[in-house]
Design a protein around this motif. Sequence first.
Motif, PDB file in Angstrom:
ATOM      1  N   THR A   9       0.847  -1.208   0.000  1.00 54.05           N
ATOM      2  CA  THR A   9       0.000   0.000   0.000  1.00 54.05           C
ATOM      3  C   THR A   9       0.877   1.251   0.000  1.00 54.05           C
ATOM      4  N   LEU A  10       1.949   1.227   0.764  1.00 54.90           N
ATOM      5  CA  LEU A  10       2.858   2.383   0.785  1.00 54.90           C
ATOM      6  C   LEU A  10       3.378   2.650  -0.622  1.00 54.90           C
ATOM      7  N   GLN A  11       3.760   1.577  -1.278  1.00 58.16           N
ATOM      8  CA  GLN A  11       4.328   1.706  -2.623  1.00 58.16           C
ATOM      9  C   GLN A  11       3.289   2.268  -3.598  1.00 58.16           C
ATOM     10  N   GLU A  12       2.112   1.728  -3.506  1.00 56.51           N
ATOM     11  CA  GLU A  12       1.014   2.119  -4.403  1.00 56.51           C
ATOM     12  C   GLU A  12       0.610   3.592  -4.176  1.00 56.51           C
ATOM     13  N   ARG A  13       0.661   4.024  -2.921  1.00 50.98           N
ATOM     14  CA  ARG A  13       0.188   5.379  -2.583  1.00 50.98           C
ATOM     15  C   ARG A  13       1.326   6.397  -2.491  1.00 50.98           C
ATOM     16  N   MET A  14       2.492   6.044  -3.027  1.00 47.32           N
ATOM     17  CA  MET A  14       3.646   6.957  -2.959  1.00 47.32           C
ATOM     18  C   MET A  14       3.345   8.337  -3.567  1.00 47.32           C
ATOM     19  N   PRO A  15       2.626   8.422  -4.714  1.00 50.27           N
ATOM     20  CA  PRO A  15       2.365   9.761  -5.254  1.00 50.27           C
ATOM     21  C   PRO A  15       1.645  10.664  -4.252  1.00 50.27           C
ATOM     22  N   GLU A  16       0.705  10.097  -3.504  1.00 52.15           N
ATOM     23  CA  GLU A  16      -0.021  10.908  -2.520  1.00 52.15           C
ATOM     24  C   GLU A  16       0.838  11.214  -1.289  1.00 52.15           C
ATOM     25  N   PHE A  17       1.735  10.283  -0.937  1.00 54.63           N
ATOM     26  CA  PHE A  17       2.651  10.577   0.169  1.00 54.63           C
ATOM     27  C   PHE A  17       3.537  11.784  -0.170  1.00 54.63           C
ATOM     28  N   ARG A  18       3.688  12.033  -1.490  1.00 59.19           N
ATOM     29  CA  ARG A  18       4.545  13.161  -1.911  1.00 59.19           C
ATOM     30  C   ARG A  18       3.739  14.432  -2.137  1.00 59.19           C
TER      31      ARG A  18
END
Length: 204
Positions: A185-194
Amino acid sequence: MTLANATPSDPKIGNNVELKQTRLGQYVHLGDDAVFEEVEVGDYSYTAGHNQIHYATIGKFVSIATYVRINPGNHPTYQRIAQHHFTYRSSAYGLGEDDNDFFNWRREHAVTVGHDVWIGHNAVIMPGVTVGNGAVIGSSAVVTKDVEPFSIVAGVAAKKIGMRFEDSLIERIERSQWWNWSHETLQERMPEFRDLDSFVEKYL
Ligand SMILES: CC(C)(COP(=O)(O)OP(=O)(O)OC[C@H]1O[C@@H](n2cnc3c(N)ncnc32)[C@H](O)[C@@H]1OP(=O)(O)O)[C@@H](O)C(=O)NCCC(=O)NCCS
């Protein structure tokens, strides 16, 4: 385990790191020249080096800069005639057995650090302190009291100098508990984490 079959999720431990009864989570990275004693380090947390951490529970995604010290021991200032450690580390001086009661006091005053806390260079966190999720400890702070989640503290003794976000957002972040999301999930949601706004819009 040999280096040949190490996986990326295995802890990476630098040179001259002493681990005494310490548990490390996945993706934990520990910098050089450090001592950890009875510490639990959560997944993805890292220390940059030259750290001494005793009797502490460290959450996930915690960033610990160089020379941070957590739970430095107090000597018996009021309770004994002598402050020097020969009265409790007695065996090292051929003066009898070590005094376990003294070490138990330290154990009972453990430090707790929440998830995604950032601890600045050279900060010291005193015995018994709890640092809330998402907090920031400024460089060279001496933290003597509990730190509110998502607050920024600095100075000697450390005082609150601000908050990272407003209360309603903090509440939503705490509710999301993103720090418990899976690696995928972290990998998939990386754009939003940025991108804070799109993270808030999509996941909070
Ligand atoms: C704590 C920190 C995050 C604050 O950043 P900030 O919210 O942008 O705060 P500001 O720079 O606007 O400063 C706000 C006030 O706090 C003071 N302040 C900031 N950092 C301080 C610190 N470490 N100790 C004491 N006072 C500090 C500032 O002088 C300023 O005081 P003023 O209001 O009287 O002018 C930052 O200063 C810090 O210490 N970062 C840690 C850096 C580090 O150690 N990195 C290690 C490698 S990861």
